[in-house]
Design a protein around this motif. Sequence first.
Motif, PDB file in Angstrom:
ATOM      1  N   PRO A   2       0.815  -1.229   0.000  1.00 42.07           N
ATOM      2  CA  PRO A   2       0.000   0.000   0.000  1.00 42.07           C
ATOM      3  C   PRO A   2       0.839   1.266   0.000  1.00 42.07           C
ATOM      4  O   PRO A   2       0.418   2.295  -0.560  1.00 42.07           O
ATOM      5  N   ILE A   3       2.027   1.225   0.596  1.00 42.62           N
ATOM      6  CA  ILE A   3       2.883   2.422   0.603  1.00 42.62           C
ATOM      7  C   ILE A   3       3.306   2.773  -0.823  1.00 42.62           C
ATOM      8  O   ILE A   3       3.312   3.957  -1.216  1.00 42.62           O
ATOM      9  N   ALA A   4       3.642   1.779  -1.630  1.00 40.86           N
ATOM     10  CA  ALA A   4       4.061   2.038  -3.008  1.00 40.86           C
ATOM     11  C   ALA A   4       2.917   2.660  -3.809  1.00 40.86           C
ATOM     12  O   ALA A   4       3.136   3.575  -4.626  1.00 40.86           O
ATOM     13  N   VAL A   5       1.706   2.168  -3.597  1.00 40.08           N
ATOM     14  CA  VAL A   5       0.556   2.717  -4.323  1.00 40.08           C
ATOM     15  C   VAL A   5       0.353   4.187  -3.968  1.00 40.08           C
ATOM     16  O   VAL A   5       0.129   5.047  -4.852  1.00 40.08           O
ATOM     17  N   VAL A   6       0.441   4.529  -2.674  1.00 38.41           N
ATOM     18  CA  VAL A   6       0.251   5.923  -2.251  1.00 38.41           C
ATOM     19  C   VAL A   6       1.373   6.798  -2.787  1.00 38.41           C
ATOM     20  O   VAL A   6       1.134   7.937  -3.246  1.00 38.41           O
ATOM     21  N   LEU A   7       2.591   6.316  -2.760  1.00 41.94           N
ATOM     22  CA  LEU A   7       3.710   7.106  -3.291  1.00 41.94           C
ATOM     23  C   LEU A   7       3.550   7.363  -4.785  1.00 41.94           C
ATOM     24  O   LEU A   7       3.846   8.466  -5.282  1.00 41.94           O
ATOM     25  N   VAL A   8       3.099   6.360  -5.547  1.00 41.09           N
ATOM     26  CA  VAL A   8       2.887   6.561  -6.984  1.00 41.09           C
ATOM     27  C   VAL A   8       1.783   7.576  -7.224  1.00 41.09           C
ATOM     28  O   VAL A   8       1.874   8.436  -8.110  1.00 41.09           O
ATOM     29  N   SER A   9       0.701   7.465  -6.411  1.00 43.93           N
ATOM     30  CA  SER A   9      -0.399   8.424  -6.573  1.00 43.93           C
ATOM     31  C   SER A   9       0.053   9.855  -6.250  1.00 43.93           C
ATOM     32  O   SER A   9      -0.357  10.814  -6.924  1.00 43.93           O
ATOM     33  N   ILE A  10       0.917  10.004  -5.251  1.00 40.62           N
ATOM     34  CA  ILE A  10       1.445  11.337  -4.934  1.00 40.62           C
ATOM     35  C   ILE A  10       2.352  11.833  -6.056  1.00 40.62           C
ATOM     36  O   ILE A  10       2.346  13.023  -6.426  1.00 40.62           O
ATOM     37  N   ALA A  11       3.129  10.913  -6.648  1.00 40.64           N
ATOM     38  CA  ALA A  11       4.074  11.308  -7.700  1.00 40.64           C
ATOM     39  C   ALA A  11       3.357  11.786  -8.952  1.00 40.64           C
ATOM     40  O   ALA A  11       3.854  12.698  -9.656  1.00 40.64           O
ATOM     41  N   ILE A  12       2.197  11.176  -9.267  1.00 39.26           N
ATOM     42  CA  ILE A  12       1.501  11.561 -10.501  1.00 39.26           C
ATOM     43  C   ILE A  12       0.432  12.622 -10.246  1.00 39.26           C
ATOM     44  O   ILE A  12      -0.301  12.995 -11.181  1.00 39.26           O
ATOM     45  N   THR A  13       0.340  13.096  -8.992  1.00 39.77           N
ATOM     46  CA  THR A  13      -0.637  14.149  -8.698  1.00 39.77           C
ATOM     47  C   THR A  13      -0.362  15.420  -9.513  1.00 39.77           C
ATOM     48  O   THR A  13      -1.311  16.053 -10.021  1.00 39.77           O
ATOM     49  N   PRO A  14       0.882  15.873  -9.685  1.00 41.78           N
ATOM     50  CA  PRO A  14       1.117  17.074 -10.526  1.00 41.78           C
ATOM     51  C   PRO A  14       0.626  16.908 -11.955  1.00 41.78           C
ATOM     52  O   PRO A  14       0.326  17.907 -12.634  1.00 41.78           O
ATOM     53  N   ALA A  15       0.553  15.672 -12.444  1.00 44.23           N
ATOM     54  CA  ALA A  15       0.055  15.436 -13.802  1.00 44.23           C
ATOM     55  C   ALA A  15      -1.456  15.388 -13.844  1.00 44.23           C
ATOM     56  O   ALA A  15      -2.030  15.154 -14.924  1.00 44.23           O
ATOM     57  N   GLN A  16      -2.097  15.605 -12.703  1.00 42.08           N
ATOM     58  CA  GLN A  16      -3.550  15.623 -12.595  1.00 42.08           C
ATOM     59  C   GLN A  16      -4.166  14.306 -13.095  1.00 42.08           C
ATOM     60  O   GLN A  16      -5.116  14.269 -13.876  1.00 42.08           O
TER      61      GLN A  16
END
Length: 441
Positions: free
Chosen positions: A74-88
């Motif tokens: 689950p940590i990897a999923v949250v980190l990926v979601s945070i990383a792609i947040t700037p790309a909306q």
Amino acid sequence: MTTTGEDRAAARNGPWWWTRWRSAVLDGGLALVSAVECALEGIPFARDAGIPVAAGVVFGLLAGAVLVVRRRWPIAVVLVSIAITPAQMGFLMGVVGLYTLAASELPRRIIAALAGMSLVGMLIVTLVRVRQDMAQGDVTVGDWFLPFASITMALGMTAPPVLLGLYVGARRRLMESLRERADSLERELHLLAERAEERAEWARGEERTRIAREMHDVVAHRVSLMVVHAAALQAVARKDPEKAVRNAALVGDMGRQALTELREMLGVLRSGDGAAGRRRVEVPVSLVAVGEAAAEAASRVAEASAEGPDGPCLAELEELVGQSAAAGMVVDLSVEGEVRSYAPEVEATAYRVVQEALTNVHKHAAGAKTYVRLAHRVSEIAMQVENEPPPEVGSASSARLPSGGNGLVGMKERVAALGGVFVSGPTDAGGFRVSAVIPAS
């Protein structure tokens, strides 16, 4: 009936890290939806970034598909979601990832840190996007709208999944705790059932031992005297008819007394078995019934050893010695101390010890002079039965009296049950001595 931990472990039939196929299908469906969402959101991202649209779509598909491992990492999923947040992109992945993270067993500080990072990332991205829209004239509102929209969007995308995940995780842990407690209680119940069965078996064994001891005490002495009188009757039948008649009368009296005592004992046993049979028929067997039956049987064994109003007492000791004297044994009875009454079980045990010792003399040392000594002391009662060597070798077997070898064992068990001391063994003169000391209370 609860499911034990072993049964639950055996029920893990899902692929890879999933415990069930249903969970695998659910995560696969969420990953597919997330991948499609990110792929569609990758098209405007590619245009704004000036990269090929196909690259944006592929990037969105790969990023969205990470949701398939949400239960394992689950940590990897949250980190990926945070990383792609700037790309909306990856809004579904962010919401589901935060929910899974909060519902997991990870430490609270890690959950709080990642949730804070997601909140800050969403806040910054929303702030920049709304400011751009306001600069382009797409949104015509006051300045208050910028922070309001940013905070509302960040909290709306972060707080609900985190709170829901914390609630679901706490509820899941509570259910696991209750299930483990139920499993523990079930194991304890099984253990209690086994112990109750062992206790019931022990109680039945004690009851059988007590019955065998009582039967031996009732039958052995009187039947031994009957055999001795019958042998004497056979020897004097022609020489002294009057003595033969007396011996025959004694044999009859002994037989009637033995039968009377046997009937009383068998009547008690039959009534007890009948009540137990009725209980077995009327009441279904259960764990509680097993425990109650074991307790009842154990208490019955303890109470049976204390039953004495209908049993023999020390006042009948002279009659007992007289019966042996009538059978031809030379018996010397002496009583020391102040005669007083004792508890019924104490008097019955003292009587049985003397009775069994005299029976052994009839069996193994016929014709030997015997001394019976009884001493009343301050806090105990002592008895001793000692016989001299038989006058002739082989006289012990003249009446052909069998011996089961349980008499001394039974006497020792009786005395030990009352906290007394029992000693038996041959004397230096070639005879045999039986001694016992029983506490008076």
